[in-house]
Write a protein that holds these residues in place. Structure first.
Motif: not given
Length: 121
Positions: A14-26
């Motif tokens: 979840a942290v990876r997804s929320a801070t990754g390149a696509d964080a705005a779309a999480v």
């Protein structure tokens, strides 16, 4: 009653997804899990009840050793938004920079996360 612990694998993803390149779309659920997991890690690593860290609307934890607070508004409060909290937790922004830019509101003598962030996520 103790809150259920978020599994490390689920939390880290979840942290990876929320801070990754696509964080705005999480999605909101993933963002909430990322915030709750990172606060869970903070509370485990900085045990105590002196400072309350709030990331509305997702979660709040008490942490850091010292005088225990039990009633009313705690004297040491740190509050920020989810994006700023995750940036602090992952080391994308420093505590000093977050305070200096007003991205974090900290009140009370002990409301300081220097040395506690970034977290080992």
């Amino acid at each position: 009653m103790a809150r259920a612990r978020i599994d490390d694998g689920v939390g880290r993803e979840a942290v990876r997804s929320a801070t990754g390149a696509d964080a705005a779309a999480v999605d909101r659920t993933t963002l909430a899990t990322a915030v709750r997991y990172s606060l869970q890690i903070l509370a485990e690593r900085a045990e105590g009840n002196t400072v309350e860290v709030r990331v509305p609307p997702f979660a709040a934890v008490q942490c850091i050793e010292g005088p225990r607070h039990t009633r009313g508004t705690p004297p040491n409060v740190i509050e920020t938004d989810a994006a700023t909290w995750l940036a602090l937790a992952t080391g994308a922004v420093t505590w000093a920079d977050a305070i200096a830019t007003g991205r974090v509101h900290a009140s009370g003598q002990r409301a300081d996360l220097t040395g506690h962030v970034p977290l080992p996520l």
